[in-house]
Design a protein around this motif. Sequence first.
Motif, PDB file in Angstrom:
ATOM      1  N   ALA A  84      23.380  20.033  40.134  1.00  0.00           N
ATOM      2  CA  ALA A  84      23.966  21.017  40.980  1.00  0.00           C
ATOM      3  C   ALA A  84      23.486  20.967  42.501  1.00  0.00           C
ATOM      4  O   ALA A  84      24.468  21.179  43.253  1.00  0.00           O
ATOM      5  CB  ALA A  84      23.645  22.123  40.545  1.00  0.00           C
ATOM      6  N   ASP A  85      22.345  20.413  42.584  1.00  0.00           N
ATOM      7  CA  ASP A  85      21.680  20.519  44.132  1.00  0.00           C
ATOM      8  C   ASP A  85      22.523  19.292  44.696  1.00  0.00           C
ATOM      9  O   ASP A  85      22.957  19.443  45.946  1.00  0.00           O
ATOM     10  CB  ASP A  85      20.242  20.220  44.149  1.00  0.00           C
ATOM     11  CG  ASP A  85      19.435  21.292  43.754  1.00  0.00           C
ATOM     12  OD1 ASP A  85      19.423  21.341  42.483  1.00  0.00           O
ATOM     13  OD2 ASP A  85      19.103  22.197  44.299  1.00  0.00           O
ATOM     14  N   LEU A  86      22.744  18.329  44.113  1.00  0.00           N
ATOM     15  CA  LEU A  86      23.492  17.084  44.860  1.00  0.00           C
ATOM     16  C   LEU A  86      24.821  17.506  44.951  1.00  0.00           C
ATOM     17  O   LEU A  86      25.569  17.040  45.733  1.00  0.00           O
ATOM     18  CB  LEU A  86      23.365  15.735  43.849  1.00  0.00           C
ATOM     19  CG  LEU A  86      21.928  14.997  43.999  1.00  0.00           C
ATOM     20  CD1 LEU A  86      22.164  13.767  43.206  1.00  0.00           C
ATOM     21  CD2 LEU A  86      22.142  14.532  45.633  1.00  0.00           C
ATOM     22  N   VAL A  87      25.418  18.129  43.941  1.00  0.00           N
ATOM     23  CA  VAL A  87      26.851  18.360  43.889  1.00  0.00           C
ATOM     24  C   VAL A  87      27.138  19.213  45.241  1.00  0.00           C
ATOM     25  O   VAL A  87      27.918  19.362  46.084  1.00  0.00           O
ATOM     26  CB  VAL A  87      27.292  19.376  42.675  1.00  0.00           C
ATOM     27  CG1 VAL A  87      28.409  19.552  43.021  1.00  0.00           C
ATOM     28  CG2 VAL A  87      27.510  17.967  41.742  1.00  0.00           C
ATOM     29  N   ALA A  88      26.095  20.304  45.515  1.00  0.00           N
ATOM     30  CA  ALA A  88      26.415  20.938  46.453  1.00  0.00           C
ATOM     31  C   ALA A  88      26.320  20.593  47.747  1.00  0.00           C
ATOM     32  O   ALA A  88      27.126  20.704  48.934  1.00  0.00           O
ATOM     33  CB  ALA A  88      25.100  22.120  46.678  1.00  0.00           C
ATOM     34  N   ARG A  89      25.611  19.321  47.955  1.00  0.00           N
ATOM     35  CA  ARG A  89      25.525  18.634  49.099  1.00  0.00           C
ATOM     36  C   ARG A  89      26.907  17.789  49.396  1.00  0.00           C
ATOM     37  O   ARG A  89      27.280  17.498  50.677  1.00  0.00           O
ATOM     38  CB  ARG A  89      24.298  17.603  49.174  1.00  0.00           C
ATOM     39  CG  ARG A  89      22.993  18.054  49.362  1.00  0.00           C
ATOM     40  CD  ARG A  89      22.107  17.160  49.306  1.00  0.00           C
ATOM     41  NE  ARG A  89      20.417  17.398  49.488  1.00  0.00           N
ATOM     42  CZ  ARG A  89      19.882  17.662  48.503  1.00  0.00           C
ATOM     43  NH1 ARG A  89      20.088  17.758  47.205  1.00  0.00           N
ATOM     44  NH2 ARG A  89      18.572  18.389  49.005  1.00  0.00           N
TER      45      ARG A  89
END
Length: 327
Positions: free
Chosen positions: A180-185
């Motif tokens: 999820a953190d990478l997708v947010a970026r």
Amino acid sequence: MQYHRRRAMHPPTPGRAASPTPGPPVTVPALARLLGSGPPQRELDALLVALHFEGCRLDTLLGLLQAAQKHCLAIASDRPMVVLPAYGSTHGSAETVALLALALARDGHQVLVHGPLSDAGRMTPAAVLGALGLPPARGAPEVQAAWARREPAFVPIERLCPPLAALLERRLLLGVRGPADLVARMLRPAGAPRVLHVMHQDDAAAGSRIRDWAARVEADVVRAGLGDRGYGGLRRPARLEVMLSGQPRPDLLPAADADAAALAPLATAAYQAGAAPDAAATSARCVQELLSGARSLPAAPQRVLDAAASALAALSARPQPIGSALY
């Protein structure tokens, strides 16, 4: 044996499988349910735990990104938009992101910063920009108004993509990792035909996945790492790279500078203060001094600005936006 036992006690690193034989990948429909109309809490938690043990497969990232994009705030743009994701602020990155955003907006670019308003007691770009008199935007009209004033617009992830924000919050409550953190970026506002992502992080595994994502979906990215930590807390030289349409463009990189070894904290006092009440104000004063010329701009952020300017010039000369159906 002790080494392996110690490693087993820690959660898996993003970008790596949690074990030599991970289970089957989480399906795209299951990923869509994560961001759909409120799956049952038990199912949501089970999927998050499954992603934790699966690791960050590229197909998983793309599936979750596809689902998240359908819920993104629409923000129209008539020129290449500069998007600065601000997640996991560490080592003074909050003030660096604020500096880059303000400098690019001052040059007439449409700059959007997105991320959490607060981050476990750490200073965020939202706090630094707020101390400079730039409150978060609540919707597209406020973003457009900020751009008309040649100011960057900060949009909280809760406004940019509410389902992903809820997923990030639940992941933190469970204490698990996932994509999820990478997708947010990797998010881009709906309706933006051209986006230049200016990314700033120091996770080597994340950097590898970002390169894979950019190549797959033909994204435009300027990525500045903080550099890996060596022995004694010293940093190795940071890497700056530019990718346009998913292809490396080393010709757009500015000349290397011996002083640009790392994107170190700009305001040492603010970094040491941590979550002190005046930390954001201290960082804001530092950013103001750098923008006004009262202090010399460090070589590392100047290289990022030069690379972004070259990339934006190349994008502006491109007749039609190029993109993949995945993005």
